[in-house]
Design a protein around this motif. Structure first.
Motif, PDB file in Angstrom:
ATOM      1  N   THR A 126       0.853  -1.181   0.000  1.00  0.00           N
ATOM      2  CA  THR A 126       0.000   0.000   0.000  1.00  0.00           C
ATOM      3  C   THR A 126       0.897   1.242   0.000  1.00  0.00           C
ATOM      4  OG1 THR A 126      -0.070   0.161   2.401  1.00  0.00           O
ATOM      5  CG2 THR A 126      -1.780  -1.200   1.346  1.00  0.00           C
ATOM      6  N   ALA A 127       0.305   2.402  -0.232  1.00  0.00           N
ATOM      7  CA  ALA A 127       1.085   3.647  -0.222  1.00  0.00           C
ATOM      8  C   ALA A 127       1.710   3.876   1.147  1.00  0.00           C
ATOM      9  CB  ALA A 127       0.198   4.823  -0.617  1.00  0.00           C
ATOM     10  N   LYS A 128       0.995   3.524   2.217  1.00  0.00           N
ATOM     11  CA  LYS A 128       1.534   3.685   3.572  1.00  0.00           C
ATOM     12  C   LYS A 128       2.744   2.782   3.778  1.00  0.00           C
ATOM     13  CE  LYS A 128       0.932   5.714   7.513  1.00  0.00           C
ATOM     14  NZ  LYS A 128       1.246   7.124   7.609  1.00  0.00           N
ATOM     15  N   GLU A 129       2.691   1.562   3.291  1.00  0.00           N
ATOM     16  CA  GLU A 129       3.829   0.648   3.407  1.00  0.00           C
ATOM     17  C   GLU A 129       5.013   1.136   2.562  1.00  0.00           C
ATOM     18  OE1 GLU A 129       1.528  -3.574   4.246  1.00  0.00           O
ATOM     19  OE2 GLU A 129       1.694  -2.834   2.190  1.00  0.00           O
ATOM     20  N   ILE A 130       4.712   1.725   1.411  1.00  0.00           N
ATOM     21  CA  ILE A 130       5.778   2.289   0.570  1.00  0.00           C
ATOM     22  C   ILE A 130       6.451   3.437   1.315  1.00  0.00           C
ATOM     23  CG2 ILE A 130       6.286   3.516  -1.575  1.00  0.00           C
ATOM     24  CD1 ILE A 130       3.901   1.945  -2.821  1.00  0.00           C
ATOM     25  N   GLU A 131       5.661   4.268   1.978  1.00  0.00           N
ATOM     26  CA  GLU A 131       6.226   5.373   2.755  1.00  0.00           C
ATOM     27  C   GLU A 131       7.146   4.857   3.855  1.00  0.00           C
ATOM     28  OE1 GLU A 131       4.871   9.030   5.700  1.00  0.00           O
ATOM     29  OE2 GLU A 131       3.367   8.111   4.415  1.00  0.00           O
ATOM     30  N   GLN A 132       6.720   3.829   4.560  1.00  0.00           N
ATOM     31  CA  GLN A 132       7.535   3.270   5.640  1.00  0.00           C
ATOM     32  C   GLN A 132       8.831   2.657   5.111  1.00  0.00           C
ATOM     33  OE1 GLN A 132       4.703   0.621   7.410  1.00  0.00           O
ATOM     34  NE2 GLN A 132       3.776   2.231   8.666  1.00  0.00           N
TER      35      GLN A 132
END
Length: 138
Positions: free
Chosen positions: A76-82
Motif C-alpha cells: 500500500t502507499a503507507k507501506e511504501i512510505e515506511q
C-alpha cells in the motif's frame, strides 16, 4: 613551461558526473552545511572542489539508498512510505501528474503496487530536496 591544470572539479563537472542539473547542485547541494570548502586553486573563474570530499557528502546526504522490496508482494502507499521514506501525499501527487505508475491492484479500497513496480519506479526517480531518516540512516 606550462603549469599543470589544477586538480579538482567545478560544480558543473560534479553535476555532469552525478547526472544532476547544474542549478540543483549550485542552489541546493552546494549550500548544505556539510558541503566541502573549495580548493585554493581555481579554473578560470570557477571554484574547484576535491572529488573525494564531494562524493562523501553526496553519499551521506543526497544519494537515495536502495530499498529491498519483495518483487511479488503488494504494498500500500503507507507501506511504501515506511519502506522508502516517500510520503503517501507525494505518491498521490505524482500519480496525478503521471510520475508514479497506476496501481497494480485496485480490487480493495487501498490501492497496491507490486514490489517490482515500486523498485523500477524508484530507479528512474530522482532525489528531491530533503532527506528522511528512512532514506538516510545515521
Amino acid at each position: 613551461m606550462v603549469e599543470p591544470a589544477p586538480k579538482g572539479e567545478t560544480l558543473r563537472e560534479i553535476a555532469n558526473r552525478h547526472g544532476r542539473a547544474y542549478n540543483t547542485l549550485r542552489n541546493q547541494w552546494a549550500r548544505h552545511p556539510d558541503w566541502p570548502d573549495p580548493l585554493p586553486e581555481k579554473r578560470g573563474r570557477s571554484l574547484l572542489y576535491d572529488p573525494a570530499d564531494v562524493d562523501r557528502v553526496i553519499a551521506q546526504h543526497f544519494a537515495r539508498s536502495t530499498t529491498e522490496l519483495e518483487p511479488r508482494r503488494l504494498y500500500t502507499a503507507k507501506e511504501i512510505e515506511q519502506a522508502t521514506g516517500i510520503k503517501t501525499t507525494t505518491i498521490r501527487a505524482d500519480r496525478s501528474t503521471g510520475r508514479w505508475p497506476a496501481p497494480d491492484d485496485t480490487s480493495s479500497r487501498a490501492h497496491r503496487w507490486y514490489g517490482a513496480t515500486i523498485t523500477t519506479t524508484l530507479k528512474n526517480r530522482r532525489s528531491y530536496g530533503s532527506t528522511t531518516s528512512a532514506t538516510n540512516p545515521e
